[in-house]
Design a protein around this motif. Sequence first.
Motif, PDB file in Angstrom:
ATOM      1  N   PHE A  33      44.462  57.329  29.892  1.00 61.92           N
ATOM      2  CA  PHE A  33      43.577  57.422  31.044  1.00 61.92           C
ATOM      3  C   PHE A  33      42.240  58.072  30.699  1.00 61.92           C
ATOM      4  O   PHE A  33      41.364  58.179  31.551  1.00 61.92           O
ATOM      5  CB  PHE A  33      44.240  58.218  32.167  1.00 61.92           C
ATOM      6  CG  PHE A  33      45.509  57.586  32.667  1.00 61.92           C
ATOM      7  CD1 PHE A  33      45.505  56.306  33.204  1.00 61.92           C
ATOM      8  CD2 PHE A  33      46.718  58.255  32.592  1.00 61.92           C
ATOM      9  CE1 PHE A  33      46.662  55.716  33.664  1.00 61.92           C
ATOM     10  CE2 PHE A  33      47.884  57.683  33.056  1.00 61.92           C
ATOM     11  CZ  PHE A  33      47.861  56.404  33.589  1.00 61.92           C
ATOM     12  N   GLU A  34      42.078  58.514  29.457  1.00 63.90           N
ATOM     13  CA  GLU A  34      40.819  59.133  29.057  1.00 63.90           C
ATOM     14  C   GLU A  34      39.763  58.049  28.830  1.00 63.90           C
ATOM     15  O   GLU A  34      40.062  56.999  28.244  1.00 63.90           O
ATOM     16  CB  GLU A  34      40.992  59.933  27.762  1.00 63.90           C
ATOM     17  CG  GLU A  34      41.936  61.122  27.882  1.00 63.90           C
ATOM     18  CD  GLU A  34      42.136  61.818  26.545  1.00 63.90           C
ATOM     19  OE1 GLU A  34      41.407  61.479  25.572  1.00 63.90           O
ATOM     20  OE2 GLU A  34      43.023  62.679  26.466  1.00 63.90           O
ATOM     21  N   PRO A  35      38.525  58.283  29.280  1.00 64.97           N
ATOM     22  CA  PRO A  35      37.464  57.301  29.027  1.00 64.97           C
ATOM     23  C   PRO A  35      37.277  57.041  27.541  1.00 64.97           C
ATOM     24  O   PRO A  35      37.296  57.977  26.730  1.00 64.97           O
ATOM     25  CB  PRO A  35      36.215  57.961  29.636  1.00 64.97           C
ATOM     26  CG  PRO A  35      36.743  58.934  30.627  1.00 64.97           C
ATOM     27  CD  PRO A  35      38.050  59.424  30.073  1.00 64.97           C
ATOM     28  N   VAL A  83      31.079  47.498  30.457  1.00 64.20           N
ATOM     29  CA  VAL A  83      30.617  46.537  31.461  1.00 64.20           C
ATOM     30  C   VAL A  83      31.031  45.125  31.046  1.00 64.20           C
ATOM     31  O   VAL A  83      31.586  44.360  31.847  1.00 64.20           O
ATOM     32  CB  VAL A  83      29.092  46.617  31.645  1.00 64.20           C
ATOM     33  CG1 VAL A  83      28.603  45.490  32.543  1.00 64.20           C
ATOM     34  CG2 VAL A  83      28.687  47.966  32.231  1.00 64.20           C
ATOM     35  N   ALA A  84      30.764  44.776  29.801  1.00 68.95           N
ATOM     36  CA  ALA A  84      31.103  43.433  29.306  1.00 68.95           C
ATOM     37  C   ALA A  84      32.598  43.179  29.403  1.00 68.95           C
ATOM     38  O   ALA A  84      33.041  42.096  29.801  1.00 68.95           O
ATOM     39  CB  ALA A  84      30.623  43.282  27.857  1.00 68.95           C
ATOM     40  N   HIS A  85      33.394  44.203  29.053  1.00 67.42           N
ATOM     41  CA  HIS A  85      34.851  44.049  29.076  1.00 67.42           C
ATOM     42  C   HIS A  85      35.362  43.862  30.506  1.00 67.42           C
ATOM     43  O   HIS A  85      36.168  42.978  30.783  1.00 67.42           O
ATOM     44  CB  HIS A  85      35.498  45.280  28.440  1.00 67.42           C
ATOM     45  CG  HIS A  85      36.987  45.300  28.537  1.00 67.42           C
ATOM     46  ND1 HIS A  85      37.792  44.451  27.825  1.00 67.42           N
ATOM     47  CD2 HIS A  85      37.815  46.074  29.284  1.00 67.42           C
ATOM     48  CE1 HIS A  85      39.064  44.704  28.116  1.00 67.42           C
ATOM     49  NE2 HIS A  85      39.103  45.680  29.001  1.00 67.42           N
ATOM     50  N   GLU A  86      34.870  44.699  31.426  1.00 68.88           N
ATOM     51  CA  GLU A  86      35.377  44.682  32.793  1.00 68.88           C
ATOM     52  C   GLU A  86      34.992  43.417  33.545  1.00 68.88           C
ATOM     53  O   GLU A  86      35.774  42.909  34.353  1.00 68.88           O
ATOM     54  CB  GLU A  86      34.890  45.917  33.555  1.00 68.88           C
ATOM     55  CG  GLU A  86      35.567  47.201  33.127  1.00 68.88           C
ATOM     56  CD  GLU A  86      37.081  47.145  33.318  1.00 68.88           C
ATOM     57  OE1 GLU A  86      37.543  46.756  34.401  1.00 68.88           O
ATOM     58  OE2 GLU A  86      37.802  47.466  32.366  1.00 68.88           O
ATOM     59  N   GLY A 102      38.946  50.532  31.016  1.00 68.06           N
ATOM     60  CA  GLY A 102      39.702  49.875  32.084  1.00 68.06           C
ATOM     61  C   GLY A 102      40.662  50.797  32.803  1.00 68.06           C
ATOM     62  O   GLY A 102      40.636  50.911  34.034  1.00 68.06           O
ATOM     63  N   LEU A 103      41.544  51.474  32.069  1.00 68.96           N
ATOM     64  CA  LEU A 103      42.530  52.345  32.701  1.00 68.96           C
ATOM     65  C   LEU A 103      41.884  53.590  33.293  1.00 68.96           C
ATOM     66  O   LEU A 103      42.343  54.099  34.318  1.00 68.96           O
ATOM     67  CB  LEU A 103      43.613  52.744  31.689  1.00 68.96           C
ATOM     68  CG  LEU A 103      44.729  51.724  31.471  1.00 68.96           C
ATOM     69  CD1 LEU A 103      45.706  52.223  30.411  1.00 68.96           C
ATOM     70  CD2 LEU A 103      45.478  51.439  32.765  1.00 68.96           C
ATOM     71  N   LEU A 151      45.721  46.137  35.177  1.00 65.55           N
ATOM     72  CA  LEU A 151      47.065  46.438  34.669  1.00 65.55           C
ATOM     73  C   LEU A 151      47.784  45.170  34.224  1.00 65.55           C
ATOM     74  O   LEU A 151      48.482  45.167  33.200  1.00 65.55           O
ATOM     75  CB  LEU A 151      47.883  47.158  35.748  1.00 65.55           C
ATOM     76  CG  LEU A 151      47.365  48.515  36.219  1.00 65.55           C
ATOM     77  CD1 LEU A 151      48.294  49.112  37.270  1.00 65.55           C
ATOM     78  CD2 LEU A 151      47.215  49.481  35.046  1.00 65.55           C
ATOM     79  N   LEU A 152      47.612  44.083  34.976  1.00 61.89           N
ATOM     80  CA  LEU A 152      48.286  42.828  34.623  1.00 61.89           C
ATOM     81  C   LEU A 152      47.739  42.235  33.330  1.00 61.89           C
ATOM     82  O   LEU A 152      48.508  41.758  32.485  1.00 61.89           O
ATOM     83  CB  LEU A 152      48.133  41.820  35.766  1.00 61.89           C
ATOM     84  CG  LEU A 152      48.955  42.105  37.026  1.00 61.89           C
ATOM     85  CD1 LEU A 152      48.516  41.194  38.163  1.00 61.89           C
ATOM     86  CD2 LEU A 152      50.440  41.932  36.751  1.00 61.89           C
ATOM     87  N   THR A 153      46.413  42.250  33.164  1.00 67.70           N
ATOM     88  CA  THR A 153      45.845  41.690  31.928  1.00 67.70           C
ATOM     89  C   THR A 153      46.216  42.553  30.725  1.00 67.70           C
ATOM     90  O   THR A 153      46.464  42.028  29.625  1.00 67.70           O
ATOM     91  CB  THR A 153      44.318  41.550  32.034  1.00 67.70           C
ATOM     92  OG1 THR A 153      43.736  42.782  32.457  1.00 67.70           O
ATOM     93  CG2 THR A 153      43.940  40.464  33.022  1.00 67.70           C
TER      94      THR A 153
END
Length: 243
Positions: free
Chosen positions: A178-180, A17-20, A194-195, A133-135
């Motif tokens: 793509f794995e959590p 959450v903090a990262h996103e 993120g991914l 994706l850009l970041t």
Amino acid sequence: MAHQDRLASLGRVAAGVAHEIGNPLTAIASLTQNLKYELEDPAAVQERAGLILQQCRRIDAIVRTLVGFSHEGTVGGQARPFTRVAVAPLLSEAVQLARLARKQHGVSFEHRCPEGLEVQGDAQRLEQVLVNLLTNAMDASPEHGVVELEADIDGGAVRLRVMDRGHGIPTELAQRVFEPFFTTKGPGEGTGLGLALAAGIVREHGGTMQVDKRQGGGTSVVVSLPEPRRMEASVNPEREAPA
């Protein structure tokens, strides 16, 4: 042990959450700091206020997405009806937001998109995918590097491609990204959500996401989405023209 495992999972989700929400919060902070220099220009103030509100809505969407992800293991959540989304403005807004979020990196952008190109979907969630994706591409790029974002159409699919000249991703890890909670970044630099969230959003739009190494170094991430007419036909088959 079960309690410790639950606490560890909770910690990872909280870090996610903090990262996103970090990117839109950085954008809000940057917009707010510059607002005091534009108080005598009502049009500029109105534009800044609109951008701040846009980022607040983005945080709300991200939190809802993460809550659905933690509850169900998928992006899920309350879906909004898909609409036709013009791709060129979507790319421009994503670049602007990514630049605000990573201003200190000194990375420039090149984005290309043919006029009139559209996809069917939720503009806010697709923007979330592109900003992520850009970041990531900016983080991987060398100082004063260039991140490329382009769109085209191929075989009935709209392709959105983000390319950098960073260190690249080893072939054996191309699908694991793509794995959590899987991340190739160092400790404290990424959560691995993120991914996974971006790929989930793309799947909800009937699309696919692929990561490849670029010739000459770097990474290319391709998001393929169905053309609006093809998606509409699959949802409403009775509207298809008779053979």
